[in-house]
Design a protein around this motif. Structure first.
Motif, PDB file in Angstrom:
ATOM      1  N   ASP A  18      42.600  43.309  30.565  1.00 23.22           N
ATOM      2  CA  ASP A  18      42.352  42.991  29.325  1.00 23.22           C
ATOM      3  C   ASP A  18      41.169  43.548  28.388  1.00 23.22           C
ATOM      4  N   THR A  19      40.590  43.266  27.532  1.00 29.66           N
ATOM      5  CA  THR A  19      39.376  42.871  27.252  1.00 29.66           C
ATOM      6  C   THR A  19      38.353  42.204  27.533  1.00 29.66           C
ATOM      7  N   ALA A  20      39.173  40.656  27.390  1.00 31.24           N
ATOM      8  CA  ALA A  20      38.487  39.305  27.533  1.00 31.24           C
ATOM      9  C   ALA A  20      38.427  39.478  28.953  1.00 31.24           C
ATOM     10  N   ALA A  21      39.547  40.056  29.768  1.00 24.61           N
ATOM     11  CA  ALA A  21      39.029  40.088  31.444  1.00 24.61           C
ATOM     12  C   ALA A  21      37.714  40.836  31.398  1.00 24.61           C
ATOM     13  N   ALA A  22      37.429  42.267  31.289  1.00 23.80           N
ATOM     14  CA  ALA A  22      36.654  42.923  31.141  1.00 23.80           C
ATOM     15  C   ALA A  22      35.285  42.389  30.943  1.00 23.80           C
ATOM     16  N   ARG A  23      35.041  41.917  29.777  1.00 22.60           N
ATOM     17  CA  ARG A  23      34.018  41.028  28.674  1.00 22.60           C
ATOM     18  C   ARG A  23      33.467  40.216  30.423  1.00 22.60           C
ATOM     19  N   ARG A  24      34.523  39.392  30.501  1.00 25.16           N
ATOM     20  CA  ARG A  24      33.920  38.721  31.750  1.00 25.16           C
ATOM     21  C   ARG A  24      33.491  39.350  32.446  1.00 25.16           C
ATOM     22  N   PHE A  25      33.739  40.214  33.423  1.00 22.57           N
ATOM     23  CA  PHE A  25      33.337  40.499  34.330  1.00 22.57           C
ATOM     24  C   PHE A  25      31.598  41.387  33.910  1.00 22.57           C
ATOM     25  N   PHE A  26      31.632  42.363  33.132  1.00 24.58           N
ATOM     26  CA  PHE A  26      30.342  42.715  32.385  1.00 24.58           C
ATOM     27  C   PHE A  26      28.679  41.042  32.722  1.00 24.58           C
ATOM     28  N   GLU A  27      29.868  40.477  31.566  1.00 23.76           N
ATOM     29  CA  GLU A  27      28.813  39.455  31.753  1.00 23.76           C
ATOM     30  C   GLU A  27      27.990  38.331  32.504  1.00 23.76           C
ATOM     31  N   LYS A  28      29.136  38.452  33.539  1.00 25.11           N
ATOM     32  CA  LYS A  28      28.756  38.404  35.185  1.00 25.11           C
ATOM     33  C   LYS A  28      28.059  39.379  35.434  1.00 25.11           C
ATOM     34  N   ALA A  29      28.036  41.344  35.836  1.00 22.72           N
ATOM     35  CA  ALA A  29      27.138  42.100  36.248  1.00 22.72           C
ATOM     36  C   ALA A  29      25.661  41.761  35.715  1.00 22.72           C
ATOM     37  N   LEU A  30      25.864  42.001  34.365  1.00 20.90           N
ATOM     38  CA  LEU A  30      24.939  41.941  33.417  1.00 20.90           C
ATOM     39  C   LEU A  30      24.004  40.886  33.659  1.00 20.90           C
ATOM     40  N   ALA A  31      24.421  39.643  33.760  1.00 17.78           N
ATOM     41  CA  ALA A  31      23.336  38.272  34.326  1.00 17.78           C
ATOM     42  C   ALA A  31      22.290  38.033  35.684  1.00 17.78           C
ATOM     43  N   GLY A  32      23.663  38.869  36.848  1.00 20.09           N
ATOM     44  CA  GLY A  32      23.031  39.127  37.946  1.00 20.09           C
ATOM     45  C   GLY A  32      21.908  40.298  38.715  1.00 20.09           C
ATOM     46  N   ARG A  33      22.358  41.642  37.605  1.00 16.65           N
ATOM     47  CA  ARG A  33      22.070  42.405  38.228  1.00 16.65           C
ATOM     48  C   ARG A  33      20.775  43.315  37.026  1.00 16.65           C
ATOM     49  N   GLY A  34      21.128  43.083  36.047  1.00 16.05           N
ATOM     50  CA  GLY A  34      20.122  43.515  34.923  1.00 16.05           C
ATOM     51  C   GLY A  34      21.052  44.242  34.183  1.00 16.05           C
ATOM     52  N   THR A  35      20.223  45.089  33.390  1.00 17.89           N
ATOM     53  CA  THR A  35      20.728  45.838  32.464  1.00 17.89           C
ATOM     54  C   THR A  35      20.799  47.277  32.588  1.00 17.89           C
ATOM     55  N   ARG A  81      24.145  36.509  47.099  1.00 19.20           N
ATOM     56  CA  ARG A  81      23.195  36.652  46.239  1.00 19.20           C
ATOM     57  C   ARG A  81      21.896  36.975  46.015  1.00 19.20           C
ATOM     58  N   GLY A  82      20.922  36.036  46.487  1.00 18.96           N
ATOM     59  CA  GLY A  82      20.257  35.799  46.444  1.00 18.96           C
ATOM     60  C   GLY A  82      18.847  37.086  47.400  1.00 18.96           C
ATOM     61  N   ARG A  83      19.642  37.587  48.242  1.00 20.13           N
ATOM     62  CA  ARG A  83      18.976  38.715  49.282  1.00 20.13           C
ATOM     63  C   ARG A  83      19.415  40.168  48.797  1.00 20.13           C
ATOM     64  N   LEU A  84      20.190  40.241  47.434  1.00 17.99           N
ATOM     65  CA  LEU A  84      20.065  41.467  47.743  1.00 17.99           C
ATOM     66  C   LEU A  84      18.882  42.889  47.078  1.00 17.99           C
ATOM     67  N   ARG A  85      19.234  44.175  47.028  1.00 14.36           N
ATOM     68  CA  ARG A  85      18.107  44.675  46.799  1.00 14.36           C
ATOM     69  C   ARG A  85      18.394  45.330  45.201  1.00 14.36           C
ATOM     70  N   PRO A  86      18.161  45.711  44.560  1.00 13.59           N
ATOM     71  CA  PRO A  86      18.099  46.124  43.044  1.00 13.59           C
ATOM     72  C   PRO A  86      18.895  47.277  42.863  1.00 13.59           C
ATOM     73  N   VAL A  87      19.508  47.274  42.294  1.00 13.19           N
ATOM     74  CA  VAL A  87      20.138  48.940  41.857  1.00 13.19           C
ATOM     75  C   VAL A  87      20.148  49.967  40.680  1.00 13.19           C
ATOM     76  N   GLY A  88      20.815  50.823  40.788  1.00 12.00           N
ATOM     77  CA  GLY A  88      20.336  51.765  40.050  1.00 12.00           C
ATOM     78  C   GLY A  88      20.679  51.479  38.041  1.00 12.00           C
TER      79      GLY A  88
END
Length: 241
Positions: A125-142, A79-86
């Motif tokens: 469910d919505t709660a699970a989807a939200r946890r995923f998006f929060e994790k992705a947004l925190a680590g990979r930008g918006t 996770r500390g060596r990943l290239r940026p994503v689109g």
């Protein structure tokens, strides 16, 4: 028999050295078994037999213990060596069997097919989807846009997160545009199939993290020194250095 790539012989960082403290086998043997386990459609019993042919006596349960102890270290290092994503994401979830019950692996890729993030959840469910998006947004930008299927839960999660931001993310619901992430699921499912299901949620989460790590390496998502082209095996072993 010689291998195409050998694990590094440099002094180990304190983190991985602590993990290896009670594992009394050569480092090269352990790292090779862990890499083969996440890279190929092999069970731990297959690896036990393969190592025996190479003169290394190791039980399949020991190999599984190496996998569970070492993979979190590799995932964290990756996770500390990943290239940026689109900024155009495709998100979907796929089914993973854990103790005879279906669980849900949330995944997202960008329009180039590069993995953005993943998260194993007990429910869909919505709660699970939200946890995923929060994790992705925190680590990979918006992202600018996120394409999802017709799931109302995924849309609701994105809308809830968008309400907290000055510029909401554009949501697209189009199953044809989502074919990219659905096809990308196949590489993960192909590796999971020989395992015949996981015995507990924690092991499933760890092993899937390792499989995703190897999958990202194969897709060229790991940063490497300029002017040097390393094989996927060399890149995987470099995570221990």
């Amino acid at each position: 028999m010689k291998c195409a790539a050998k694990p590094p012989r440099k002094p180990l960082p304190a983190g991985i050295a602590k993990v290896l403290k009670r594992l009394h086998y050569p480092l090269g043997v352990m790292l090779q078994c862990v890499r083969w386990y996440v890279a190929y459609s092999l069970s731990s019993r297959d690896l036990e037999e393969m190592m025996a042919e190479r003169g290394v006596a190791v039980d399949h349960s020991t190999i599984h213990r190496w996998v569970i102890k070492l993979l979190p270290v590799f995932e964290k290092a990756m996770r500390g060596r990943l290239r940026p994503v689109g900024d155009s994401w495709r998100m979907d979830e796929t089914y993973i069997r854990v103790r005879g019950q279906w669980k849900y692996l949330y995944r997202a890729v960008d329009k180039a097919g590069h993995t953005i993030d993943f998260l194993l959840c007990a429910r869909r469910d919505t709660a699970a989807a939200r946890r995923f998006f929060e994790k992705a947004l925190a680590g990979r930008g918006t992202p600018k846009t996120v394409t999802v299927d017709k799931s109302g839960a995924n849309r609701a999660a994105l809308q809830a997160l968008g309400a907290q931001r000055e510029i909401p993310v554009e949501i697209r619901q189009n199953k044809y545009l989502n074919n990219l992430v659905e096809q990308d699921h196949r590489a993960i499912k192909r590796r999971v199939r020989p395992m015949l299901g996981f015995q507990n949620f924690r092991c499933a989460r760890i092993v899937l993290g390792g499989i995703e790590t190897m999958h990202m390496i194969r897709k060229g998502q790991m940063l490497a020194p300029k002017g040097r082209r390393a094989s996927p095996a060399e890149q995987f072993y470099a995570l221990a250095a």
